[in-house]
Write an enzyme that holds these catalytic residues in place. Structure first.
Site, PDB file in Angstrom:
ATOM      1  N   THR A  53       0.816  -1.203   0.000  1.00 55.16           N
ATOM      2  CA  THR A  53       0.000   0.000   0.000  1.00 55.16           C
ATOM      3  C   THR A  53       0.859   1.266   0.000  1.00 55.16           C
ATOM      4  O   THR A  53       0.775   2.086  -0.921  1.00 55.16           O
ATOM      5  CB  THR A  53      -0.933  -0.014   1.229  1.00 55.16           C
ATOM      6  N   ALA A  54       1.703   1.425   1.020  1.00 58.64           N
ATOM      7  CA  ALA A  54       2.541   2.624   1.081  1.00 58.64           C
ATOM      8  C   ALA A  54       3.701   2.529   0.097  1.00 58.64           C
ATOM      9  O   ALA A  54       4.063   3.521  -0.549  1.00 58.64           O
ATOM     10  CB  ALA A  54       3.069   2.828   2.504  1.00 58.64           C
ATOM     11  N   TRP A 102       0.226 -13.824   3.649  1.00 62.58           N
ATOM     12  CA  TRP A 102       1.314 -14.371   4.467  1.00 62.58           C
ATOM     13  C   TRP A 102       0.755 -15.297   5.533  1.00 62.58           C
ATOM     14  O   TRP A 102       1.469 -16.145   6.056  1.00 62.58           O
ATOM     15  CB  TRP A 102       2.092 -13.238   5.130  1.00 62.58           C
ATOM     16  N   ASN A 132      -7.816  -6.296   1.612  1.00 62.81           N
ATOM     17  CA  ASN A 132      -8.674  -5.658   2.608  1.00 62.81           C
ATOM     18  C   ASN A 132     -10.133  -5.627   2.149  1.00 62.81           C
ATOM     19  O   ASN A 132     -10.479  -6.129   1.081  1.00 62.81           O
ATOM     20  CB  ASN A 132      -8.151  -4.252   2.954  1.00 62.81           C
ATOM     21  N   VAL A 278      13.084  -9.803   0.862  1.00 64.97           N
ATOM     22  CA  VAL A 278      14.239  -9.163   1.499  1.00 64.97           C
ATOM     23  C   VAL A 278      14.514  -9.860   2.831  1.00 64.97           C
ATOM     24  O   VAL A 278      13.592 -10.145   3.603  1.00 64.97           O
ATOM     25  CB  VAL A 278      13.991  -7.655   1.692  1.00 64.97           C
ATOM     26  N   HIS A 570      -5.899  -4.385  11.551  1.00 61.95           N
ATOM     27  CA  HIS A 570      -5.337  -3.054  11.365  1.00 61.95           C
ATOM     28  C   HIS A 570      -4.086  -2.872  12.232  1.00 61.95           C
ATOM     29  O   HIS A 570      -3.998  -1.922  12.999  1.00 61.95           O
ATOM     30  CB  HIS A 570      -6.359  -1.970  11.751  1.00 61.95           C
ATOM     31  N   PRO A 614      -7.629   1.885   7.910  1.00 61.50           N
ATOM     32  CA  PRO A 614      -6.431   2.717   7.714  1.00 61.50           C
ATOM     33  C   PRO A 614      -5.886   2.857   6.297  1.00 61.50           C
ATOM     34  O   PRO A 614      -4.938   3.623   6.100  1.00 61.50           O
ATOM     35  CB  PRO A 614      -5.390   2.057   8.622  1.00 61.50           C
TER      36      PRO A 614
END
Ligand SMILES: *[C@@H]1O[C@H](CO)[C@@H](O)[C@H](O)[C@H]1NC(C)=O
Ligand SMILES: *[C@@H]1O[C@H](CO)[C@@H](O)[C@H](O)[C@H]1NC(C)=O
Ligand SMILES: *[C@@H]1O[C@H](CO)[C@@H](O)[C@H](O)[C@H]1NC(C)=O
Ligand SMILES: *[C@@H]1O[C@H](CO)[C@@H](O)[C@H](O)[C@H]1NC(C)=O
Ligand SMILES: *[C@@H]1O[C@H](CO)[C@@H](O)[C@H](O)[C@H]1NC(C)=O
Ligand SMILES: *[C@@H]1O[C@H](CO)[C@@H](O)[C@H](O)[C@H]1NC(C)=O
Ligand SMILES: *[C@@H]1O[C@H](CO)[C@@H](O)[C@H](O)[C@H]1NC(C)=O
Ligand SMILES: *[C@@H]1O[C@H](CO)[C@@H](O)[C@H](O)[C@H]1NC(C)=O
Ligand SMILES: *[C@@H]1O[C@H](CO)[C@@H](O)[C@H](O)[C@H]1NC(C)=O
Ligand SMILES: *[C@@H]1O[C@H](CO)[C@@H](O)[C@H](O)[C@H]1NC(C)=O
Ligand SMILES: *[C@@H]1O[C@H](CO)[C@@H](O)[C@H](O)[C@H]1NC(C)=O
Length: 642
Positions: A53-54, A102, A132, A278, A570, A614
């Site tokens: 999202t971000a 996940w 979501n 990562v 959230h 959120p």
């Protein structure tokens, strides 16, 4: 933004909707094609960990500067078309699916009578925005304004967020809000260009079909003293709202962070590597002499092989509230005692990493409705109707399959409790345990003030127009109202307990570890129990099915809440913005303390949980960081103020 549907009903939905594979056209933007070797060999200026999202909002906006090379690493893959992601009627079904989630799980929760809580997190390009429940809204202004007490130098107030809320959104102007309780002259109140955007990547629209319980339910809550709010985006969120959904209404499909990917994918300076996880952030030792570490790149695995990639300017960690603290700890940033116990060399002793985990926790009341009352249950108990809706959706992208419930209610206590009851809850809040040496005392002062002023909502009610809680008769129809606490006091944690970077971290939310959280939910459940006797929704109810009718005393209701609670998924706060001496992990510029160029850009930085679904806030964090994430080589150097 996310409501964990019970396993039971998800299974029911899955069974009944699997035949409705989408007939929609796939997204036309190119698939990621760079190989791990080629990615590893590319000279990037910015490497972003996590295409969620971000992360994608951030990456796409950074890439608008064509002079910088942007590399994004995502563990999941791109889904140009996937009915489990795209079709609103499938919301919740992707949860737990190994290709999309996940599928983390909490440790057993004493406050939930020993239950473990699923912690779904999107494992795909788009992250949890692809998993979501589509709710597109924001919290009250006071809830953002307090962020400036946790970090100085960047304006994280509501007004500081507003341009980015708008930048992320395309609001459909050709709709009006049909909810009861909205005067005819205010059905467009929430289209004010001062508050909503019209050109952003994420499509935001009202539903155009509402199952039968919705309007009587809204009217009954009105009759119980809860008003409808025609303009919840202006900083006053209280009341019943017809939440917009992150939904491309013209096609009837989910709109999510992949829109940002598609926005930038044709640019040469934007590279996205998928199917790569990562495992560590790499630092140069030289920065150490200035008391700060400089991130030089990251290590990742793809198909069992380990690679590294360099970042010449900055590394941005957007792995979400569960994996961001995990990666910090694996990289030697965290509580030194914990790291030592795992034989990890501590680079930066930051005991707040992984702490301060907060989440919204809900319990529900379910009613069976009379025959003929249309709910989502008709999609699995009326084959004729289901086939009609499937054909309609395939042909036009409309109908019930293009819809997910949008009726959300924000409640300050005084909307439904009298002054002696609210005083009692305030007294209970005064007695919660406060962990000294952390930002909890600041959080406690803030929440005390919110309780005194009564403006910031404390509970949220979520209507689902269908059966959600056992017992469910497959031939019957239901509606379920869930009530949750928006500012829970429970503070949990996420920590690694192994150096294996592919193992899941330990997640302990500590739900209901204090009396305030449970009493707040109990008070709201009692409000929902009044619906059975409150017209007009009472006219469509046959009986209450959950909690069972013999569950009446506070003690029994509390036990019911603990045994049946669900998270709205959230999680926030595990790399919180706060002063370092109060357990903060990042400063107001989202830079990790003790580093020159490692920023956290996701929900982990939220210092105190916002009373909203959120996702819009998380996109806006990604959007906003681009305005100041400009690298300057001086250790601890400055950032561009806004
Ligand atoms: C409604 O507005 C949206 C967003 O501006 C646009 O994409 C869509 O085509 C419009 N629909 C109609 C029917 O005009
Ligand atoms: C709608 O009308 C009511 C009274 O008729 C008025 O008080 C209110 O300000 C109006 N709202 C708008 C947005 O014009
Ligand atoms: C938001 O809009 C509502 C209704 O239109 C109004 O009552 C309220 O004062 C507004 N709040 C702010 C902060 O502008
Ligand atoms: C650091 O971790 C140790 C071991 O888990 C724990 O006992 C200690 O309380 C933690 N320190 C802080 C400040 O959280
Ligand atoms: C089932 O759906 C069909 C088609 O919409 C409708 O005509 C019929 O009344 C429904 N049956 C029941 C029992 O609701
Ligand atoms: C709608 O499309 C899906 C996928 O193509 C298909 O499986 C389904 O049968 C279609 N529904 C109807 C009613 O034709
Ligand atoms: C507040 O509500 C409670 C529970 O309904 C009731 O017992 C009490 O008398 C009320 N107090 C006042 C001051 O109205
Ligand atoms: C925190 O400190 C206060 C006094 O400053 C003390 O009363 C309280 O017991 C402490 N809390 C804990 C959990 O140790
Ligand atoms: C549901 O209805 C079907 C068809 O009328 C019937 O065969 C079945 O027994 C019913 N199931 C239950 C649990 O009532
Ligand atoms: C880590 O914690 C998990 C529970 O989250 C547990 O299943 C696992 O055995 C633990 N691993 C180690 C190495 O302690
Ligand atoms: C609810 O009411 C219906 C019809 O009135 C009845 O068949 C059903 O058994 C009831 N369910 C419960 C859980 O009481």
């Amino acid at each position: 933004m996310y409501y964990s549907i019970s396993t039971l009903s998800a299974a029911v939905l899955c069974f009944s909707l699997s035949k409705f594979a989408s007939a929609q056209t796939p997204r036309t933007c190119a698939s990621p094609s760079i190989s791990p070797d080629a990615f590893s060999a590319t000279k990037f200026d910015y490497v972003i960990i996590g295409g969620g999202t971000a992360g994608l909002a951030l990456a796409s906006r950074l890439a608008d500067d064509h002079s910088v090379q942007i590399g994004v690493i995502e563990a999941g893959v791109y889904h140009p078309i996937d009915p489990l992601i795209d079709i609103p009627g499938n919301v919740g079904v992707g949860e737990g699916h190994p290709d999309l989630d996940w599928a983390f799980k909490s440790v057993p929760q004493p406050g939930l009578n020993g239950n473990q809580m699923p912690v779904p997190r999107g494992k795909m390009l788009g992250g949890s925005s692809g998993l979501n429940f589509l709710a597109w809204n924001r919290a009250s202004s006071a809830e953002y304004d307090v962020w400036n007490q946790f970090g100085k130098g960047v304006d994280w107030s509501f007004n500081g967020f507003l341009p980015y809320f708008k930048d992320t959104t395309t609001t459909y102007q050709n709709q009006t809000n049909p909810f009861p309780g909205i005067p005819a002259n205010e059905t467009k109140a929430d289209f004010d260009p001062n508050f909503v955007g019209f050109n952003g990547p994420i499509q935001s629209s009202y539903n155009n079909i509402y199952p039968d319980p919705v309007f009587p339910y809204v009217q009954s809550l009105n009759n119980l003293g809860v008003p409808t709010n025609a303009n919840p985006d202006n900083g006053s969120a209280s009341g019943i709202i017809n939440s917009r959904s992150s939904l491309d209404r013209t096609r009837g499909v989910r709109s999510y962070a992949v829109e940002y990917y598609c926005r930038s994918v044709s640019q040469k300076n934007f590279k996205v590597l998928t199917n790569a996880q990562v495992t560590k952030i790499l630092f140069s030792a030289s920065g150490q002499s200035h008391g700060s570490y400089t991130a030089t790149g990251v290590q990742f695995v793809s198909n069992g092989k380990t690679f590294t990639v360099k970042a010449s300017k900055e590394v941005h960690l957007s792995a979400g509230s569960i994996q961001t603290p995990q990666l910090l700890e694996l990289s030697g940033i965290g509580n030194a005692t914990l790291l030592k116990s795992l034989d990890i060399t501590t680079l930066i002793d930051l005991p707040g990493v992984g702490e301060n985990l907060q989440d919204h926790i809900f319990a529900g009341v379910e009613y069976e409705v009379k025959p003929g009352v249309l709910t989502f249950d008709a999609l699995h108990n009326n084959a004729t109707y289901a086939a009609e809706q499937s054909a309609l959706y395939n042909a036009t992208g409309t109908g019930l399959l293009s819809t997910f419930d949008s009726t959300l209610t924000w409640l300050p206590f005084h909307f439904y409790l009298n002054s002696s009851e609210t005083t009692t809850l305030q007294g209970i809040f005064e007695k919660v345990p406060i962990q000294n040496g952390t930002s909890q005392s600041l959080q406690h002062d803030i929440q005390r003030q919110w309780l005194q002023e009564g403006v910031v909502p404390q509970n949220q009610i979520v209507l689902h127009s269908g059966g959600q809680l056992p017992p469910i008769n497959p031939n019957s129809s239901y509606f379920t109202a869930f009530c949750g606490i928006l500012h829970p006091w429970a503070h949990g944690f996420v920590h690694i307990n192994t150096t294996d970077p592919l193992a899941h971290p330990v997640i302990d939310e500590r739900y209901f570890d204090n009396d305030f959280d449970i009493q707040a939910v109990l008070s709201c459940i009692k409000l929902l129990l009044k619906l059975q006797d409150t017209a007009p929704v009472s006219d469509i109810i046959t009986n209450r099915t959950s909690p069972a009718v013999d569950i009446q005393s506070d003690e029994d209701l509390i036990n019911y809440i603990k045994s049946n609670a669900m998270s709205s998924s959230h999680p926030i706060g595990t790399a919180a913005m706060a002063p370092r001496e109060l357990g903060g992990v990042v400063d107001a510029d989202l830079k990790v303390y003790g580093t020159t160029n490692l920023r956290v850009v996701d929900a982990s930085i939220i210092p105190i949980i916002v009373g909203a679904n959120p996702q819009q806030t998380i996109y806006a964090i990604g959007e906003k960081v681009c305005t100041f994430a400009v690298f300057f080589p001086e250790p601890g150097g400055f950032f561009l103020a806004l």
